[in-house]
Design a protein around this motif. Structure first.
Motif, PDB file in Angstrom:
ATOM      1  N   ILE A  15      -3.952   7.910  -4.179  1.00  0.00           N
ATOM      2  CA  ILE A  15      -4.454   7.015  -3.137  1.00  0.00           C
ATOM      3  C   ILE A  15      -4.964   7.855  -1.967  1.00  0.00           C
ATOM      4  CG2 ILE A  15      -3.846   5.156  -1.521  1.00  0.00           C
ATOM      5  CD1 ILE A  15      -3.847   4.283  -4.458  1.00  0.00           C
ATOM      6  N   LYS A  16      -6.192   7.591  -1.551  1.00  0.00           N
ATOM      7  CA  LYS A  16      -6.831   8.358  -0.476  1.00  0.00           C
ATOM      8  C   LYS A  16      -6.130   8.126   0.865  1.00  0.00           C
ATOM      9  CE  LYS A  16     -10.285   9.986  -2.891  1.00  0.00           C
ATOM     10  NZ  LYS A  16     -10.328  11.401  -3.175  1.00  0.00           N
ATOM     11  N   PRO A  17      -6.151   9.140   1.742  1.00  0.00           N
ATOM     12  CA  PRO A  17      -5.491   9.010   3.047  1.00  0.00           C
ATOM     13  C   PRO A  17      -5.963   7.821   3.875  1.00  0.00           C
ATOM     14  CG  PRO A  17      -5.963  11.299   2.616  1.00  0.00           C
ATOM     15  CD  PRO A  17      -6.625  10.502   1.509  1.00  0.00           C
ATOM     16  N   TYR A  18      -7.266   7.491   3.845  1.00  0.00           N
ATOM     17  CA  TYR A  18      -7.736   6.359   4.645  1.00  0.00           C
ATOM     18  C   TYR A  18      -7.156   5.046   4.141  1.00  0.00           C
ATOM     19  CZ  TYR A  18     -11.277   5.171   1.089  1.00  0.00           C
ATOM     20  OH  TYR A  18     -11.915   4.805  -0.074  1.00  0.00           O
ATOM     21  N   VAL A  19      -6.910   4.956   2.830  1.00  0.00           N
ATOM     22  CA  VAL A  19      -6.284   3.752   2.261  1.00  0.00           C
ATOM     23  C   VAL A  19      -4.815   3.694   2.691  1.00  0.00           C
ATOM     24  CG1 VAL A  19      -5.663   2.551   0.123  1.00  0.00           C
ATOM     25  CG2 VAL A  19      -7.889   3.699   0.309  1.00  0.00           C
ATOM     26  N   LEU A  20      -4.131   4.836   2.652  1.00  0.00           N
ATOM     27  CA  LEU A  20      -2.734   4.885   3.097  1.00  0.00           C
ATOM     28  C   LEU A  20      -2.614   4.455   4.553  1.00  0.00           C
ATOM     29  CD1 LEU A  20      -1.695   8.261   1.445  1.00  0.00           C
ATOM     30  CD2 LEU A  20      -0.966   5.968   0.741  1.00  0.00           C
ATOM     31  N   ARG A  21      -3.534   4.939   5.394  1.00  0.00           N
ATOM     32  CA  ARG A  21      -3.493   4.570   6.807  1.00  0.00           C
ATOM     33  C   ARG A  21      -3.753   3.074   6.985  1.00  0.00           C
ATOM     34  NH1 ARG A  21      -5.807   9.780   7.158  1.00  0.00           N
ATOM     35  NH2 ARG A  21      -7.910   8.955   7.142  1.00  0.00           N
ATOM     36  N   TYR A  22      -4.661   2.511   6.183  1.00  0.00           N
ATOM     37  CA  TYR A  22      -4.936   1.073   6.242  1.00  0.00           C
ATOM     38  C   TYR A  22      -3.706   0.275   5.810  1.00  0.00           C
ATOM     39  CZ  TYR A  22      -6.788  -3.525   5.164  1.00  0.00           C
ATOM     40  OH  TYR A  22      -6.979  -4.881   5.098  1.00  0.00           O
ATOM     41  N   TRP A  23      -3.102   0.672   4.697  1.00  0.00           N
ATOM     42  CA  TRP A  23      -1.901  -0.028   4.225  1.00  0.00           C
ATOM     43  C   TRP A  23      -0.806   0.015   5.285  1.00  0.00           C
ATOM     44  CZ3 TRP A  23      -1.389   1.941  -1.527  1.00  0.00           C
ATOM     45  CH2 TRP A  23      -2.388   1.340  -2.294  1.00  0.00           C
ATOM     46  N   GLU A  24      -0.727   1.113   6.003  1.00  0.00           N
ATOM     47  CA  GLU A  24       0.256   1.249   7.073  1.00  0.00           C
ATOM     48  C   GLU A  24       0.043   0.167   8.143  1.00  0.00           C
ATOM     49  OE1 GLU A  24       1.250   4.682  10.328  1.00  0.00           O
ATOM     50  OE2 GLU A  24       0.443   5.317   8.392  1.00  0.00           O
ATOM     51  N   GLU A  25      -1.195  -0.201   8.374  1.00  0.00           N
ATOM     52  CA  GLU A  25      -1.514  -1.234   9.374  1.00  0.00           C
ATOM     53  C   GLU A  25      -1.186  -2.637   8.887  1.00  0.00           C
ATOM     54  OE1 GLU A  25      -5.560  -0.998  10.683  1.00  0.00           O
ATOM     55  OE2 GLU A  25      -5.425   1.150  11.093  1.00  0.00           O
ATOM     56  N   VAL A  26      -1.363  -2.903   7.601  1.00  0.00           N
ATOM     57  CA  VAL A  26      -1.254  -4.285   7.109  1.00  0.00           C
ATOM     58  C   VAL A  26       0.039  -4.594   6.359  1.00  0.00           C
ATOM     59  CG1 VAL A  26      -3.755  -4.633   7.034  1.00  0.00           C
ATOM     60  CG2 VAL A  26      -2.566  -3.774   5.000  1.00  0.00           C
ATOM     61  N   ILE A  27       0.803  -3.586   6.000  1.00  0.00           N
ATOM     62  CA  ILE A  27       2.069  -3.801   5.297  1.00  0.00           C
ATOM     63  C   ILE A  27       3.191  -3.487   6.286  1.00  0.00           C
ATOM     64  CG2 ILE A  27       3.493  -3.215   3.295  1.00  0.00           C
ATOM     65  CD1 ILE A  27       0.767  -4.394   2.502  1.00  0.00           C
ATOM     66  N   PRO A  28       3.912  -4.500   6.782  1.00  0.00           N
ATOM     67  CA  PRO A  28       4.889  -4.287   7.858  1.00  0.00           C
ATOM     68  C   PRO A  28       5.996  -3.291   7.533  1.00  0.00           C
ATOM     69  CG  PRO A  28       4.566  -6.624   7.441  1.00  0.00           C
ATOM     70  CD  PRO A  28       3.809  -5.881   6.401  1.00  0.00           C
ATOM     71  N   CYS A  29       6.487  -3.269   6.311  1.00  0.00           N
ATOM     72  CA  CYS A  29       7.616  -2.383   5.998  1.00  0.00           C
ATOM     73  C   CYS A  29       7.166  -1.017   5.491  1.00  0.00           C
ATOM     74  CB  CYS A  29       8.550  -3.059   4.998  1.00  0.00           C
ATOM     75  SG  CYS A  29       7.727  -3.706   3.557  1.00  0.00           S
TER      76      CYS A  29
END
Length: 112
Positions: A15-29
Motif C-alpha cells: 500500500i502506497k504511503p499516500y493511501v496510508l496517510r488517507y486511511w489515517e484520516e478516514v479510519i478513526p482507530c
C-alpha cells in the motif's frame, strides 16, 4: 515492540504511503504514532489493520466508508470479547480462591 516506518509498511503490504496517510484520516482507530519531526511509526497492530483494510477494499470490494464501518464493528467486537475474557479471568480467580479456602477447611476438619 517492533515499529515500522511508512516505507517499510509499503514494502510489507504493497500500500502506497499516500493511501496510508488517507486511511489515517478516514479510519478513526488507525493512528500510527508520530515522532517529534512528524515521521510515522506503525506497530504490528496497524500493519494488521492495513492488511485487513487492503483485503476489504481490494478483494471484497468495499467502499472506504464500508470498510471503515466494518473495521469499527470488528474493533468493537474485539473490545467486547476482551471484556468478557477479563470477566471470566476474574471469576476463575475467585473460584480458585474459594476452592483453596474449602480445601483448607476440609483439611482442618479431617485433622480433628
Amino acid at each position: 515492540m517492533a515499529q515500522y516506518s511508512i516505507g517499510e509498511v509499503e514494502q510489507l503490504t504493497g500500500i502506497k504511503p499516500y493511501v496510508l496517510r488517507y486511511w489515517e484520516e478516514v479510519i478513526p482507530c488507525f493512528t500510527p504514532q508520530k515522532d517529534l519531526s512528524g515521521r510515522r511509526f506503525y506497530s504490528q497492530r496497524e500493519i494488521n489493520m492495513v492488511r485487513r483494510l487492503k483485503y476489504l477494499i481490494y478483494t471484497e470490494r468495499y467502499t472506504i466508508d464500508g470498510a471503515r464501518k466494518q473495521i469499527l464493528k470488528e474493533t468493537s467486537a474485539a473490545s467486547d470479547n476482551a471484556k468478557t475474557v477479563q470477566a471470566l479471568h476474574d471469576i476463575r480467580s475467585e473460584l480458585s480462591a474459594i476452592y483453596l479456602t474449602l480445601q483448607k477447611q476440609k483439611e482442618y476438619f479431617h485433622e480433628k
